[in-house]
Design a protein around this motif. Structure first.
Motif, PDB file in Angstrom:
ATOM      1  N   LYS A   1       3.146  82.627  -2.738  1.00  0.00           N
ATOM      2  CA  LYS A   1       1.863  83.055  -2.166  1.00  0.00           C
ATOM      3  C   LYS A   1       1.397  84.371  -2.789  1.00  0.00           C
ATOM      4  CE  LYS A   1       3.375  83.215   2.122  1.00  0.00           C
ATOM      5  NZ  LYS A   1       4.768  82.833   1.821  1.00  0.00           N
ATOM      6  N   THR A   2       2.300  85.339  -2.830  1.00  0.00           N
ATOM      7  CA  THR A   2       1.921  86.652  -3.371  1.00  0.00           C
ATOM      8  C   THR A   2       1.611  86.549  -4.857  1.00  0.00           C
ATOM      9  OG1 THR A   2       3.477  87.603  -1.794  1.00  0.00           O
ATOM     10  CG2 THR A   2       2.574  89.086  -3.442  1.00  0.00           C
ATOM     11  N   ALA A   3       2.448  85.826  -5.586  1.00  0.00           N
ATOM     12  CA  ALA A   3       2.226  85.687  -7.031  1.00  0.00           C
ATOM     13  C   ALA A   3       0.868  85.043  -7.308  1.00  0.00           C
ATOM     14  CB  ALA A   3       3.354  84.862  -7.655  1.00  0.00           C
TER      15      ALA A   3
ATOM     16  N   ILE B   1       6.433  94.978   0.610  1.00  0.00           N
ATOM     17  CA  ILE B   1       6.701  94.604  -0.789  1.00  0.00           C
ATOM     18  C   ILE B   1       5.513  93.833  -1.378  1.00  0.00           C
ATOM     19  CG2 ILE B   1       8.178  93.154  -2.264  1.00  0.00           C
ATOM     20  CD1 ILE B   1      10.498  93.807  -0.274  1.00  0.00           C
ATOM     21  N   ASP B   2       5.007  92.843  -0.630  1.00  0.00           N
ATOM     22  CA  ASP B   2       3.914  92.007  -1.135  1.00  0.00           C
ATOM     23  C   ASP B   2       2.642  92.823  -1.332  1.00  0.00           C
ATOM     24  OD1 ASP B   2       5.669  89.967  -0.988  1.00  0.00           O
ATOM     25  OD2 ASP B   2       4.698  88.923   0.666  1.00  0.00           O
ATOM     26  N   ALA B   3       2.351  93.688  -0.349  1.00  0.00           N
ATOM     27  CA  ALA B   3       1.149  94.518  -0.447  1.00  0.00           C
ATOM     28  C   ALA B   3       1.212  95.397  -1.697  1.00  0.00           C
ATOM     29  CB  ALA B   3       1.010  95.368   0.808  1.00  0.00           C
TER      30      ALA B   3
ATOM     31  N   ILE C   1      -5.844  86.422   3.512  1.00  0.00           N
ATOM     32  CA  ILE C   1      -4.815  86.822   4.468  1.00  0.00           C
ATOM     33  C   ILE C   1      -3.545  86.095   4.093  1.00  0.00           C
ATOM     34  CG2 ILE C   1      -4.139  86.896   6.890  1.00  0.00           C
ATOM     35  CD1 ILE C   1      -7.166  86.735   7.572  1.00  0.00           C
ATOM     36  N   GLU C   2      -2.558  86.846   3.604  1.00  0.00           N
ATOM     37  CA  GLU C   2      -1.275  86.215   3.292  1.00  0.00           C
ATOM     38  C   GLU C   2      -0.444  86.200   4.560  1.00  0.00           C
ATOM     39  OE1 GLU C   2       1.087  87.865   0.087  1.00  0.00           O
ATOM     40  OE2 GLU C   2       2.785  86.610   0.645  1.00  0.00           O
ATOM     41  N   ASN C   3      -0.253  85.017   5.106  1.00  0.00           N
ATOM     42  CA  ASN C   3       0.466  84.899   6.369  1.00  0.00           C
ATOM     43  C   ASN C   3       1.957  85.184   6.168  1.00  0.00           C
ATOM     44  OD1 ASN C   3       0.919  84.087   9.165  1.00  0.00           O
ATOM     45  ND2 ASN C   3      -0.956  82.895   8.955  1.00  0.00           N
TER      46      ASN C   3
HETATM   47 MG    MG Z   1       4.614  86.958  -0.200  1.00  0.00          MG
END
Ligand code: MG
Length: 219
Positions: free
Chosen positions: A49-51, A77-79, A122-124
């Motif tokens: 998702k983040t990538a 980390i993702d942010a 919005i990354e859940n």
């Molecule tokens: Mg992520």
């Protein structure tokens, strides 16, 4: 659990879901008023998702003002990964909750100058089960799975696919080393939800990303 207690629990959950839906409708109204396109991105930890959001943000942030809201149980980390691309992020730590709900989103957007954004992703929280009960009030829900999650990942999680608008089967760059049949995965998704738009992608090689972006922003 005694029958009476059990029925109370079920009632409580129904209230929770109903309240969530009301607040989601308010979120949607607010975001629409500001002409913001919004997307709820769900999927397991490690699906990419983040990538994908990094790759998408990088491409669209040249002509759209993007905000990414990251739901995570504890870390940012993702942010931080997404901010490297000059995209604004807001971290929501959910603590013990395994999905974002529309209250989290309402609290975030209440404190923002929404006129500063065109797009909100919005990354859940990384989870393939919990988010199915909690809509957030976005225009579309996007579910991400990767071929490394095995051939049955879609069939085992029908609810998320049923209530998503778009499905991404990610990490197709690994097809030579992973023993799955992508066509079968696509067929599983179509069986669960014939209206689902399905894309196979690699966040690394960016294969099919332009087509995906075009679909995300189509009406
Ligand atoms: Mg992520």
């Amino acid at each position: 659990m005694p029958e009476e207690e059990l029925s109370k629990t079920i009632e409580l959950n129904e209230d929770l879901i109903e309240n969530n839906e009301k607040l989601a409708a308010q979120n949607k109204e607010t975001l629409t008023k500001y002409n913001i396109r919004s997307f709820d991105v769900v999927g397991a930890i490690g699906a990419g998702k983040t990538a994908l959001l990094e790759a998408i943000s990088k491409r669209i942030s040249k002509n759209k003002r993007v905000l990414v809201i990251n739901g995570d149980v504890t870390t940012r980390i993702d942010a931080d990964r997404i901010e490297r691309h000059g995209v604004k992020t807001i971290q929501v730590n959910t603590g013990r909750e395994c999905a974002l709900n529309s209250y989290h989103v309402s609290q975030v957007i209440k404190n923002l100058d929404l006129s500063e954004y065109d797009v909100i992703f919005i990354e859940n929280v990384g989870n393939l089960i919990c988010p199915s009960d909690f809509i957030l009030g976005t225009d579309k829900r996007i579910v991400v799975v990767s071929i490394t999650e095995g051939p049955w990942v879609i069939r085992k999680h029908p609810m998320l696919f049923k209530f998503s608008d778009l499905a991404i089967i990610n990490k197709i760059d690994l097809i030579d080393v992973i023993d799955v049949n992508i066509e079968d995965m696509i067929n599983d998704a179509k069986q669960i939800n014939p209206d689902l738009k399905i894309f196979t992608t690699s966040a690394i090689t960016e294969e099919n990303l332009p087509e995906l972006i075009k679909e995300i922003f189509s009406d």
